[in-house]
Design a protein around this motif. Structure first.
Motif, PDB file in Angstrom:
ATOM      1  N   LEU A 285       0.720  -1.023  -0.051  1.00  0.00           N
ATOM      2  CA  LEU A 285      -0.145  -0.010  -0.104  1.00  0.00           C
ATOM      3  C   LEU A 285       0.806   1.343   0.062  1.00  0.00           C
ATOM      4  O   LEU A 285       0.714   2.129  -0.939  1.00  0.00           O
ATOM      5  N   MET A 286       2.041   1.128   0.868  1.00  0.00           N
ATOM      6  CA  MET A 286       2.963   2.433   0.907  1.00  0.00           C
ATOM      7  C   MET A 286       3.401   2.865  -0.065  1.00  0.00           C
ATOM      8  O   MET A 286       3.617   3.696  -0.669  1.00  0.00           O
TER       9      MET A 286
ATOM     10  N   SER B 154       2.966   1.652  -3.282  1.00  0.00           N
ATOM     11  CA  SER B 154       1.869   2.058  -4.165  1.00  0.00           C
ATOM     12  C   SER B 154       1.544   3.554  -4.214  1.00  0.00           C
ATOM     13  O   SER B 154       1.490   4.359  -5.201  1.00  0.00           O
ATOM     14  N   ASP B 155       1.192   4.124  -2.893  1.00  0.00           N
ATOM     15  CA  ASP B 155       0.737   5.411  -2.691  1.00  0.00           C
ATOM     16  C   ASP B 155       1.877   6.351  -2.832  1.00  0.00           C
ATOM     17  O   ASP B 155       1.828   7.520  -3.747  1.00  0.00           O
TER      18      ASP B 155
ATOM     19  N   ARG C 173       1.787   9.343  -5.791  1.00  0.00           N
ATOM     20  CA  ARG C 173       1.841  10.522  -4.973  1.00  0.00           C
ATOM     21  C   ARG C 173       2.729  11.473  -5.642  1.00  0.00           C
ATOM     22  O   ARG C 173       2.404  12.579  -5.873  1.00  0.00           O
TER      23      ARG C 173
ATOM     24  N   ALA D  52      -1.896  -5.839  -8.109  1.00  0.00           N
ATOM     25  CA  ALA D  52      -3.218  -5.287  -8.369  1.00  0.00           C
ATOM     26  C   ALA D  52      -3.524  -5.197 -10.061  1.00  0.00           C
ATOM     27  O   ALA D  52      -4.586  -5.671 -10.484  1.00  0.00           O
TER      28      ALA D  52
ATOM     29  N   ARG E 257      -6.214  -7.500 -11.710  1.00  0.00           N
ATOM     30  CA  ARG E 257      -7.111  -6.994 -12.581  1.00  0.00           C
ATOM     31  C   ARG E 257      -7.368  -7.441 -14.023  1.00  0.00           C
ATOM     32  O   ARG E 257      -8.475  -7.630 -14.331  1.00  0.00           O
TER      33      ARG E 257
ATOM     34  N   TYR F 163      11.710  -0.946   5.953  1.00  0.00           N
ATOM     35  CA  TYR F 163      10.393  -0.463   6.301  1.00  0.00           C
ATOM     36  C   TYR F 163      10.614   0.544   7.613  1.00  0.00           C
ATOM     37  O   TYR F 163      11.568   0.099   8.297  1.00  0.00           O
ATOM     38  N   PRO F 164      10.296   1.671   7.687  1.00  0.00           N
ATOM     39  CA  PRO F 164      10.457   2.855   8.649  1.00  0.00           C
ATOM     40  C   PRO F 164       9.932   2.031   9.892  1.00  0.00           C
ATOM     41  O   PRO F 164       9.119   1.717   9.969  1.00  0.00           O
TER      42      PRO F 164
ATOM     43  N   PHE G  10      -7.325   4.282   2.148  1.00  0.00           N
ATOM     44  CA  PHE G  10      -7.084   3.957   3.446  1.00  0.00           C
ATOM     45  C   PHE G  10      -6.814   5.420   4.170  1.00  0.00           C
ATOM     46  O   PHE G  10      -6.221   6.157   3.680  1.00  0.00           O
TER      47      PHE G  10
ATOM     48  N   ARG H  33      -7.623  12.672  -1.578  1.00  0.00           N
ATOM     49  CA  ARG H  33      -6.142  12.841  -0.664  1.00  0.00           C
ATOM     50  C   ARG H  33      -6.132  14.563  -0.097  1.00  0.00           C
ATOM     51  O   ARG H  33      -5.646  14.468   0.982  1.00  0.00           O
TER      52      ARG H  33
ATOM     53  N   PRO I 229      -3.966  14.828   3.258  1.00  0.00           N
ATOM     54  CA  PRO I 229      -2.807  14.393   2.540  1.00  0.00           C
ATOM     55  C   PRO I 229      -1.767  13.413   3.262  1.00  0.00           C
ATOM     56  O   PRO I 229      -1.477  12.491   2.720  1.00  0.00           O
TER      57      PRO I 229
ATOM     58  N   ILE J 200      -3.649   9.811   4.229  1.00  0.00           N
ATOM     59  CA  ILE J 200      -4.334   9.234   3.397  1.00  0.00           C
ATOM     60  C   ILE J 200      -3.608   8.288   2.495  1.00  0.00           C
ATOM     61  O   ILE J 200      -2.506   8.878   1.911  1.00  0.00           O
ATOM     62  N   PHE J 201      -3.770   7.025   2.343  1.00  0.00           N
ATOM     63  CA  PHE J 201      -3.080   6.056   1.489  1.00  0.00           C
ATOM     64  C   PHE J 201      -3.804   5.379   0.653  1.00  0.00           C
ATOM     65  O   PHE J 201      -4.811   4.796   0.803  1.00  0.00           O
ATOM     66  N   ILE J 202      -3.386   5.432  -0.700  1.00  0.00           N
ATOM     67  CA  ILE J 202      -4.166   4.833  -1.818  1.00  0.00           C
ATOM     68  C   ILE J 202      -3.311   3.867  -2.774  1.00  0.00           C
ATOM     69  O   ILE J 202      -2.241   3.909  -2.947  1.00  0.00           O
ATOM     70  N   LYS J 203      -4.295   2.682  -3.034  1.00  0.00           N
ATOM     71  CA  LYS J 203      -3.649   1.920  -4.045  1.00  0.00           C
ATOM     72  C   LYS J 203      -4.522   0.976  -4.877  1.00  0.00           C
ATOM     73  O   LYS J 203      -5.826   1.076  -4.459  1.00  0.00           O
ATOM     74  N   ASP J 204      -4.114   0.794  -5.845  1.00  0.00           N
ATOM     75  CA  ASP J 204      -5.064  -0.258  -6.818  1.00  0.00           C
ATOM     76  C   ASP J 204      -5.444  -1.487  -6.196  1.00  0.00           C
ATOM     77  O   ASP J 204      -4.816  -2.098  -5.227  1.00  0.00           O
ATOM     78  N   ARG J 205      -6.621  -1.833  -6.511  1.00  0.00           N
ATOM     79  CA  ARG J 205      -7.157  -3.169  -6.268  1.00  0.00           C
ATOM     80  C   ARG J 205      -7.475  -4.015  -7.385  1.00  0.00           C
ATOM     81  O   ARG J 205      -7.945  -3.386  -8.304  1.00  0.00           O
TER      82      ARG J 205
ATOM     83  N   GLU K 126      -2.659  -4.877   7.079  1.00  0.00           N
ATOM     84  CA  GLU K 126      -2.443  -4.527   8.495  1.00  0.00           C
ATOM     85  C   GLU K 126      -1.270  -4.328   8.961  1.00  0.00           C
ATOM     86  O   GLU K 126      -1.211  -3.443   9.694  1.00  0.00           O
TER      87      GLU K 126
ATOM     88  N   GLU L 104       1.005  -2.892   7.337  1.00  0.00           N
ATOM     89  CA  GLU L 104       1.762  -1.719   6.951  1.00  0.00           C
ATOM     90  C   GLU L 104       0.918  -0.570   7.326  1.00  0.00           C
ATOM     91  O   GLU L 104       1.591   0.414   7.820  1.00  0.00           O
ATOM     92  N   ILE L 105      -0.293  -0.575   7.521  1.00  0.00           N
ATOM     93  CA  ILE L 105      -0.966   0.496   8.148  1.00  0.00           C
ATOM     94  C   ILE L 105      -0.609   0.865   9.968  1.00  0.00           C
ATOM     95  O   ILE L 105      -0.513   1.775  10.296  1.00  0.00           O
TER      96      ILE L 105
ATOM     97  N   LEU M 256       2.712   0.708  10.198  1.00  0.00           N
ATOM     98  CA  LEU M 256       3.698   1.700  10.170  1.00  0.00           C
ATOM     99  C   LEU M 256       3.292   2.990   9.732  1.00  0.00           C
ATOM    100  O   LEU M 256       4.176   3.805   9.379  1.00  0.00           O
ATOM    101  N   SER M 257       2.100   3.341   9.486  1.00  0.00           N
ATOM    102  CA  SER M 257       1.597   4.422   8.599  1.00  0.00           C
ATOM    103  C   SER M 257       1.728   5.639   9.293  1.00  0.00           C
ATOM    104  O   SER M 257       2.302   6.660   8.703  1.00  0.00           O
TER     105      SER M 257
ATOM    106  N   LEU N  50      -3.042 -10.510  12.429  1.00  0.00           N
ATOM    107  CA  LEU N  50      -1.608 -10.420  12.335  1.00  0.00           C
ATOM    108  C   LEU N  50      -0.831 -10.687  13.422  1.00  0.00           C
ATOM    109  O   LEU N  50       0.402 -11.158  13.679  1.00  0.00           O
TER     110      LEU N  50
END
Lengths: 149, 152, 414
Positions: free
Chosen positions: A12-13, A15-16, A20, A29, A33, A123-124, B17, B65, B69, B72-77, B102, B104-105, B107-108, C41
């Motif tokens: 996710l990170m 990709s974002d 961005r 994905a 798809r 990863y941080p 997200f 976004r 900004p 908020i995190f965005i990705k393709d599905r 779960e 990665e979030i 670490l957000s 998790l």
């Protein structure tokens, strides 16, 4: 705008951050798809049919397990398309498409062998690392051209 | 084997997200409905999913976004929302990708901090802050030998 | 019908091999459903670490943590299916260890399988059926004594067998090569009835098993139609008088082989193999034919020979037979060749299948091939144990079916 392969391809990170800062993230994905939206034989959940591991022979030999070849049929075309890659190697908790360590090893090898710019990161785990993480990715992406800051 | 007739051909789905002290998934959903103009929005526990043509999705994603900004995190599905092949209700448990999100979030907050801190940085400062990934090189064999000798 | 049997799926690579739907379809065909045990998790991190098998593939970590959730009862299931890609060493280790772990720490029936992209729901069907039978029919499988007058018919790929039982005794048998499924079945039923001195009207309940079980089940209007894994286990421990405690049942069949680890007559873990005919009864039939003897003479002949004297370096039925022909041409004795053929089959079953289950004594060999003494001896040597071959061992499926069918006699009387 560069096409940047993200590893983990399900991240996710990454990709974002790639999107961005004005580039196109190449991740699982997109291939999933493509499978989901193409007709053919019904093979839920991913619509990967027994034909896909055969397509995977292009990237992995026949003695390689079917799951590796099936995954490579998702990733192989993306690797070929990629102008650059960002790799977080310690992706211990990326499942599903990234769930096979052997595929992941092959994937990193193919990305490095391709000779495109590659950024490797961790990863941080702290706020400070978060700053370094984002700055590293922004710098890397800017150098690929086309950042819209 | 049965024939497969895909639905939603030509559409894109994106996950949006939110993990923020000020914006809730519900806030995000309300904002999304406001700008939806008929585009499919699905609320989830972590934010929303948007499904439509690439242009429609881009328009909505860019608007959303801006709300928050850095959080908020965005990705393709790959799948459209609520697809029963991926739905927890049909699988008995979550699809494997859920646990990855779960992780990665979790670490957000570090990344949100990074986004905020680097937001106004100039390219040269960004470059200075960026650090290439480094691993400690393995111990040189001669160095190891000398340590052993010293310890002996 | 009762609720579907819930089979917990612990797999790595099924989606990506294109076989996930085949697994789901095989389960659906026997009124079961596969599901993924749901864990967080945090559960995953804790349970993976505590299990202690430090594999690298994230999906295998997930599989390990899900197995722990099943064993601790955090997630409920009726049975477990463990699967991974064929030729993956990392997953093979996980598969073996989890199978053992679940078997030792729970009563959940487990089947493990390594798939390729060619695996179909048909291949998985008997395994899924056995899983659901064990989950659904524990009460039926607990039966230890035959009552009333019952018939069991086993329609195998090579031979069809019938057994008639009365008050815990076998009173009639029939045996024929399988040519046309229904015709062969009619012949064995007729022979068994004649021996027992009974007519079809005297039979109170019928059970069928084997490949043709559905067809003859319908033909005979059977009360019980059941796959051969559970039926043979039951038949084996019954005839060997070993109904309590652990046992291992090996059945080398005409088309595939079964190895079943049994506890109190109920299969815990089992495998079925059928990839190569070189490891089947068929290979021994071909050997007998090449030696110009009847299959019944092969066993005694092999007992007189030394298998080590004959070079056998292929497991394939074609090349294996070629090796035997070469050996005969080079002057090997028929005794040695017969012994080598037996050793080859035993070794192949040992290497490819017995690794998939936990061998626990006593080891019981059943099925037609258990009458070939040379094969039993070779298996005993490989397993370093004395192998039990019960009486009527070639009628194991039919006996198991007759025994279990008597569960329906009482029901009919009610």
């Amino acid at each position: 705008m560069a096409k940047v392969f993200i590893y983990p391809a399900t991240s996710l990170m990454l990709s974002d951050l790639v999107a961005r800062y004005g580039h196109k993230p190449l991740g699982s994905a997109l291939s999933v798809r493509e499978h989901i939206q193409a007709g053919g034989f019904d093979s839920p959940p991913l619509q990967i049919t027994p034909e896909d591991p055969k397509k995977g022979l292009h990237w992995a030999a026949v003695e390689v397990p079917s799951g590796v070849r099936g995954r490579m049929s998702l990733y192989g075309p993306l690797v070929e398309e990629a102008d650059a890659a960002i790799i977080i190697e310690e992706s211990d908790f990326a499942f599903g498409c990234m769930g096979c360590a052997r595929t992941n090893e092959l994937l990193i090898f193919l990305l490095k062998q391709k000779g495109v710019p590659v950024l490797e990161l961790s990863y941080p785990k702290t706020k400070e690392e978060g700053v370094t993480f984002v700055a590293s990715i922004r710098t890397f992406l800017a150098e690929l051209g086309g950042e819209k800051a | 084997m049965k024939e497969y007739n895909p639905e939603y051909v030509g559409t894109e789905t994106k996950y949006i997200f939110v993990d923020s002290p000020t914006t809730t998934p519900q806030d995000l959903a309300i904002a999304a409905y406001e700008v939806a103009m008929g585009v499919m929005i699905k609320e989830t526990c972590f934010g929303v999913q948007v499904t439509g043509t690439p242009d429609e999705v881009r328009r909505i994603v860019e608007r959303l976004r801006k709300i928050d900004p850095f959080h908020i995190f965005i990705k393709d599905r790959g799948f459209p929302p609520g697809d029963e092949r991926r739905c927890r209700a049909n699988l008995g448990g979550s699809r494997p990708g859920y646990l990855g999100h779960e992780y990665e979030i979790g670490l957000s907050r570090f990344i949100s901090h990074g986004l905020k801190e680097t937001d106004t940085m100039k390219p040269e400062d960004l470059k200075k802050t960026a650090q290439p990934f480094k691993r400690e090189p393995p111990l040189d064999i001669e160095e190891l030998a000398s340590i052993i000798e010293e310890e002996a | 019908m009762s609720r579907p049997v819930r089979i917990a799926q612990l797999t790595c690579g099924a989606d990506y091999s294109g076989v996930q739907n085949e697994i789901a379809e095989a389960a659906k065909a026997v009124d079961a459903e596969v599901f993924y045990p749901d864990i967080s998790l945090n559960d995953l991190r804790r349970d993976f670490d505590s299990f202690g098998l430090n594999v690298k593939s994230p999906d295998l970590k997930l599989v390990i943590a899900r197995a722990k959730a099943l064993v601790t009862g955090k997630v409920e299931a009726d049975a477990v299916f463990i699967g991974s890609c064929f030729r993956c060493a990392e997953a093979a280790i996980v598969r073996t260890e989890l199978r053992r772990y679940i078997h030792m720490n729970s009563t959940l029936p487990v089947v493990s399988y390594s798939f390729t992209e060619r695996t179909t729901s048909g291949t998985l069907l008997t395994r899924m059926e056995a899983l659901t039978t064990i989950a659904r029919r524990r009460a039926l499988l607990a039966r230890e004594k035959q009552t009333g007058i019952t018939m069991g018919v086993d329609s195998g790929s090579s031979t069809t067998k019938c057994v008639i039982m009365k008050e815990n005794e076998i009173i009639g048998t029939g045996w024929e090569p399988t040519i046309e499924v229904l015709k062969s079945s009619d012949l064995v039923v007729e022979a068994a009835l004649a021996e027992a001195g009974l007519t079809m009207n005297d039979i109170e309940a019928i059970g069928t098993t084997g490949y043709g079980r559905f067809l003859i089940g319908k033909h005979l209007n059977a009360d019980l139609v059941q796959e051969e894994l559970t039926v043979n286990s039951k038949g084996a421990v019954y005839l060997a008088d070993n109904q309590h405690g652990p046992a291992t049942v090996i059945d080398i069949g005409g088309m595939d082989n079964k190895a079943i680890s049994v506890m109190d007559g109920i299969p815990g873990t089992f495998t079925m193999g059928g990839i190569c005919a070189g490891a089947s009864g068929r290979f021994l039939e071909m050997t007998a034919k090449r030696l110009g003897i009847d299959i019944t003479e092969l066993g005694p002949l092999a007992m007189k020979g030394m298998g080590e004297e004959v070079p056998m370096n292929s497991y394939c039925i074609v090349f294996g037979t070629q090796s035997l022909v070469n050996a005969l041409a080079a002057g090997s004795t028929p005794e040695d060749v017969a012994a080598a053929a037996c050793h080859s089959v035993a070794e192949q079953v040992f290497e490819q299948q017995l690794q998939e289950i936990d061998i626990r004594e006593p080891v019981i060999m059943v099925g037609g091939t258990s009458l070939i003494q040379g094969l039993v001896r070779a298996m005993g040597e490989l397993l370093q144990t004395k192998i039990i071959v019960p009486h009527h061992s070639q009628y194991i499926g039919a006996t198991g079916a007759a025994l279990l069918a008597s569960g329906f006699v009482d029901r009919k009387k009610e």
